[in-house]
Scaffold this motif. Structure first.
Motif, mmCIF file in Angstrom:
data_model
loop_
_atom_site.group_PDB
_atom_site.id
_atom_site.type_symbol
_atom_site.label_atom_id
_atom_site.label_comp_id
_atom_site.label_asym_id
_atom_site.label_seq_id
_atom_site.Cartn_x
_atom_site.Cartn_y
_atom_site.Cartn_z
ATOM 1 N N VAL A 83 0.842 -1.202 0.000
ATOM 2 C CA VAL A 83 0.000 0.000 0.000
ATOM 3 C C VAL A 83 0.877 1.250 0.000
ATOM 4 C CG1 VAL A 83 -1.841 -1.202 1.252
ATOM 5 C CG2 VAL A 83 -0.122 0.097 2.536
ATOM 6 N N VAL A 84 0.265 2.373 -0.354
ATOM 7 C CA VAL A 84 0.952 3.656 -0.258
ATOM 8 C C VAL A 84 0.281 4.452 0.853
ATOM 9 C CG1 VAL A 84 -0.513 4.675 -2.072
ATOM 10 C CG2 VAL A 84 1.693 5.736 -1.478
ATOM 11 N N LEU A 85 1.092 4.995 1.724
ATOM 12 C CA LEU A 85 0.615 5.761 2.872
ATOM 13 C C LEU A 85 0.657 7.248 2.511
ATOM 14 C CD1 LEU A 85 -0.230 5.068 5.833
ATOM 15 C CD2 LEU A 85 2.125 5.604 6.497
ATOM 16 N N VAL A 86 -0.486 7.923 2.662
ATOM 17 C CA VAL A 86 -0.594 9.327 2.237
ATOM 18 C C VAL A 86 -1.376 10.109 3.292
ATOM 19 C CG1 VAL A 86 -0.584 8.659 -0.199
ATOM 20 C CG2 VAL A 86 -2.763 8.977 1.003
ATOM 21 N N PRO A 87 -1.226 11.448 3.305
ATOM 22 C CA PRO A 87 -2.088 12.276 4.170
ATOM 23 C C PRO A 87 -3.546 12.185 3.722
ATOM 24 C CG PRO A 87 -0.123 13.492 3.479
ATOM 25 C CD PRO A 87 -0.166 12.237 2.652
ATOM 26 N N LEU A 103 2.190 7.455 -9.036
ATOM 27 C CA LEU A 103 3.016 8.116 -8.023
ATOM 28 C C LEU A 103 4.235 8.818 -8.627
ATOM 29 C CD1 LEU A 103 3.060 5.197 -5.392
ATOM 30 C CD2 LEU A 103 1.393 7.062 -5.610
ATOM 31 N N ALA A 104 4.299 8.867 -9.957
ATOM 32 C CA ALA A 104 5.501 9.373 -10.639
ATOM 33 C C ALA A 104 5.824 10.814 -10.274
ATOM 34 C CB ALA A 104 5.341 9.229 -12.154
ATOM 35 N N ASP A 105 4.828 11.631 -9.998
ATOM 36 C CA ASP A 105 5.075 13.047 -9.724
ATOM 37 C C ASP A 105 5.168 13.358 -8.236
ATOM 38 O OD1 ASP A 105 5.041 13.579 -12.441
ATOM 39 O OD2 ASP A 105 2.857 13.908 -12.464
ATOM 40 N N ASP A 106 5.098 12.349 -7.406
ATOM 41 C CA ASP A 106 5.177 12.546 -5.949
ATOM 42 C C ASP A 106 6.551 12.148 -5.432
ATOM 43 O OD1 ASP A 106 2.365 13.256 -4.803
ATOM 44 O OD2 ASP A 106 1.958 11.633 -6.235
ATOM 45 N N LEU A 107 6.979 12.797 -4.368
ATOM 46 C CA LEU A 107 8.201 12.392 -3.693
ATOM 47 C C LEU A 107 7.866 11.163 -2.846
ATOM 48 C CD1 LEU A 107 10.796 14.678 -2.002
ATOM 49 C CD2 LEU A 107 10.031 12.599 -0.862
ATOM 50 N N VAL A 108 8.522 10.053 -3.158
ATOM 51 C CA VAL A 108 8.267 8.792 -2.445
ATOM 52 C C VAL A 108 9.482 8.477 -1.572
ATOM 53 C CG1 VAL A 108 7.778 6.328 -2.652
ATOM 54 C CG2 VAL A 108 6.766 7.940 -4.282
ATOM 55 N N LEU A 109 9.232 8.280 -0.298
ATOM 56 C CA LEU A 109 10.299 8.019 0.677
ATOM 57 C C LEU A 109 10.685 6.538 0.660
ATOM 58 C CD1 LEU A 109 8.650 10.065 3.547
ATOM 59 C CD2 LEU A 109 10.596 10.806 2.150
ATOM 60 N N GLY A 119 13.883 -4.397 -7.107
ATOM 61 C CA GLY A 119 14.526 -5.041 -8.248
ATOM 62 C C GLY A 119 14.635 -4.164 -9.482
ATOM 63 N N GLY A 120 14.596 -2.867 -9.315
ATOM 64 C CA GLY A 120 14.664 -1.945 -10.451
ATOM 65 C C GLY A 120 14.549 -0.516 -9.962
ATOM 66 N N PRO A 121 14.204 0.420 -10.829
ATOM 67 C CA PRO A 121 14.084 1.827 -10.431
ATOM 68 C C PRO A 121 13.026 2.000 -9.339
ATOM 69 C CG PRO A 121 14.062 1.603 -12.834
ATOM 70 C CD PRO A 121 13.939 0.220 -12.272
ATOM 71 N N LEU A 122 13.319 2.863 -8.400
ATOM 72 C CA LEU A 122 12.362 3.143 -7.325
ATOM 73 C C LEU A 122 11.257 4.059 -7.835
ATOM 74 C CD1 LEU A 122 14.888 3.744 -4.397
ATOM 75 C CD2 LEU A 122 13.615 1.654 -4.939
ATOM 76 N N PRO A 123 10.053 3.899 -7.324
ATOM 77 C CA PRO A 123 8.942 4.722 -7.811
ATOM 78 C C PRO A 123 9.006 6.144 -7.281
ATOM 79 C CG PRO A 123 8.214 3.333 -6.021
ATOM 80 C CD PRO A 123 9.614 2.926 -6.315
ATOM 81 N N GLY A 124 8.381 7.065 -7.997
ATOM 82 C CA GLY A 124 8.264 8.439 -7.539
ATOM 83 C C GLY A 124 9.541 9.241 -7.666
ATOM 84 N N LEU A 125 9.471 10.474 -7.209
ATOM 85 C CA LEU A 125 10.645 11.342 -7.178
ATOM 86 C C LEU A 125 11.491 11.012 -5.958
ATOM 87 C CD1 LEU A 125 8.803 14.705 -8.032
ATOM 88 C CD2 LEU A 125 10.031 13.169 -9.614
ATOM 89 N N GLY A 146 6.337 13.706 1.929
ATOM 90 C CA GLY A 146 6.309 12.748 0.819
ATOM 91 C C GLY A 146 5.356 11.605 1.111
ATOM 92 N N LEU A 147 5.415 10.576 0.282
ATOM 93 C CA LEU A 147 4.574 9.386 0.434
ATOM 94 C C LEU A 147 5.458 8.193 0.788
ATOM 95 C CD1 LEU A 147 2.321 9.805 -2.753
ATOM 96 C CD2 LEU A 147 2.136 10.962 -0.528
ATOM 97 N N LEU A 148 4.826 7.121 1.217
ATOM 98 C CA LEU A 148 5.580 5.941 1.637
ATOM 99 C C LEU A 148 4.866 4.681 1.151
ATOM 100 C CD1 LEU A 148 7.886 4.620 3.306
ATOM 101 C CD2 LEU A 148 6.334 4.706 5.283
ATOM 102 N N VAL A 149 5.606 3.804 0.474
ATOM 103 C CA VAL A 149 5.059 2.530 0.006
ATOM 104 C C VAL A 149 5.587 1.416 0.911
ATOM 105 C CG1 VAL A 149 4.879 0.930 -1.935
ATOM 106 C CG2 VAL A 149 4.957 3.401 -2.357
ATOM 107 N N VAL A 150 4.668 0.667 1.523
ATOM 108 C CA VAL A 150 5.048 -0.353 2.518
ATOM 109 C C VAL A 150 4.078 -1.534 2.455
ATOM 110 C CG1 VAL A 150 6.133 1.222 4.175
ATOM 111 C CG2 VAL A 150 3.648 0.828 4.258
ATOM 112 N N PRO A 151 4.452 -2.675 3.054
ATOM 113 C CA PRO A 151 3.477 -3.752 3.236
ATOM 114 C C PRO A 151 2.322 -3.267 4.123
ATOM 115 C CG PRO A 151 5.704 -4.568 3.572
ATOM 116 C CD PRO A 151 5.808 -3.086 3.490
#
Length: 279
Positions: A83-87, A103-109, A119-125, A146-151
Motif C-alpha cells: 500500500v501507499v501511505l498518504v495524508p 506516483l511518478a510526480d510525488d516524492l516517495v520516501l 529489483g529496479g528503479p524506485l517509484p516516484g521522485l 512525501g509518500l511511503l510505500v510499505v506492506p
C-alpha cells in the motif's frame, strides 16, 4: 544433590519476529499445548532477522523474504498487499487503488529498512535523504514531506488518524516466512512448525511423538514377543483336540467310545439269527 550439581533449567522456546507480523494466535496455541515450555518473543529489524537466527539468539523467527538462505530453512506463509501511505487530504485518498505510475510526480520516501524488493528503479521522485527507519518515514508523511510505500501490516502498525493508505496494484509484494537454523531443527521447532501449519494436537510431530514412545513400558516389547509363541501353541493345541462328540478311533462306521446314544458306547450288540419257526 551435591554442591557441585546444578539443576537443569526448564526448556524455553525463543521466537523472533519482524515488525508488522502479529504472532499472537500462534503463541496462544503454543501456551495451550505446551504450558510447561515458556515461549519468549523478540522483535528484530527485518534486515537483522537472518543473522539473529544464525547467531543462535532465537530458535525460530518470522522473517520477510527474500533473505540469505545459507544454513537456514524457511517455510513461506503468506503474501501481503503493498500500500501507499498518504495524508488524508492527498488526491490518492480519493481513489480505491493506484499504480506505480500514479506516483511518478510525488516524492516517495524509501527508508533504509525498506522491506520491499524493488529489483529496479524506485517509484516516484527521490528524496534528498533516506529516512533511517520506517517509523521516521511515517512521521515525514504526516508532515507532508512525501509518500511511503510499505506492506499493509506496517501501515497498520504505524496507524495515524491523519493518514490513510491505498493498495498499489503493481508494486512488489512482501512475503512472510517462518525460518530457523537448518542444523537446529529441534523437537520444539517441529512443534511450532505444526502449530503454524495448522496441525491438530494428534497430528503434530516432534516432542509429543517422542514422549509417547518414551512412555511405553520397557518390557512391553518383550512381553509381546513372548505372548506370540504362547498364542501359537494354544492355537495348535486347539486344532489337535477333538471336537465334542467325535470319535478318535475304533470302528470307522461309528464304533468306539462315545459313539452311541445311551448305553456304553459300543456298536449295537443285538444278534441277527434265523427267524423262529411258525407253529
Amino acid at each position: 544433590m551435591t554442591g557441585s550439581e546444578v539443576p537443569l533449567a526448564s526448556p524455553t522456546f525463543r521466537l523472533a519476529y519482524v515488525p508488522g507480523v502479529i504472532p499472537g494466535k500462534w503463541v496462544r496455541i503454543w501456551n495451550e499445548r505446551l504450558p510447561d515450555v515458556p515461549l519468549t518473543l523478540t522483535t528484530v529489524p527485518a534486515a537483522d532477522a537472518a543473522d539473529t537466527l544464525r547467531a543462535g539468539e532465537a530458535d525460530a523467527g518470522f522473517v520477510r523474504l527474500p533473505i540469505d538462505r545459507t544454513d537456514l530453512s524457511a517455510i513461506p506463509l503468506y503474501t501481503e498487499t503493498t500500500v501507499v501511505l498518504v495524508p488524508k487530504d492527498h488526491l490518492v485518498a480519493a481513489v480505491d487503488e493506484v499504480s506505480i505510475g500514479d506516483l511518478a510526480d510525488d516524492l516517495v520516501l524509501h527508508p533504509l529498512d525498506d522491506t520491499l524488493d524493488w529489483g529496479g528503479p524506485l517509484p516516484g521522485l527521490p528524496a534528498k535523504q533516506r529516512p533511517a527507519t520506517t517509523a521516521d518515514a511515517v512521521e515525514l508523511v504526516a508532515a507532508g514531506v512525501g509518500l511511503l510505500v510499505v506492506p499493509q501490516s506496517l501501515a497498520r502498525l504505524h496507524h495515524r488518524r491523519d493518514l490513510v493508505y491505498r493498495p498499489v496494484i503493481d508494486a512488489p509484494e512482501s512475503r512472510v516466512a517462518l525460518s530457523w537454523p537448518e542444523e537446529r531443527t529441534t523437537d520444539l521447532v517441529e512443534e511450532f512448525i505444526g502449530i503454524v501449519r495448522g496441525r491438530t494436537v494428534n497430528s503434530t510431530r516432534g516432542r509429543r511423538a517422542n514422549q509417547a514412545q518414551a512412555q511405553e513400558q520397557p518390557g512391553a516389547s518383550k512381553a509381546k514377543s513372548k505372548a506370540k509363541p504362547k498364542r501359537a501353541e494354544a492355537a495348535g493345541a486347539a486344532r489337535r483336540k477333538p471336537a465334542a462328540g467325535r470319535s478318535t478311533g475304533g470302528n470307522p462306521r461309528g464304533g468306539g467310545s462315545g459313539g452311541g446314544s445311551g448305553g456304553s458306547g459300543g456298536a449295537k450288540s443285538g444278534r441277527r439269527g434265523r427267524p423262529g419257526r411258525r407253529s
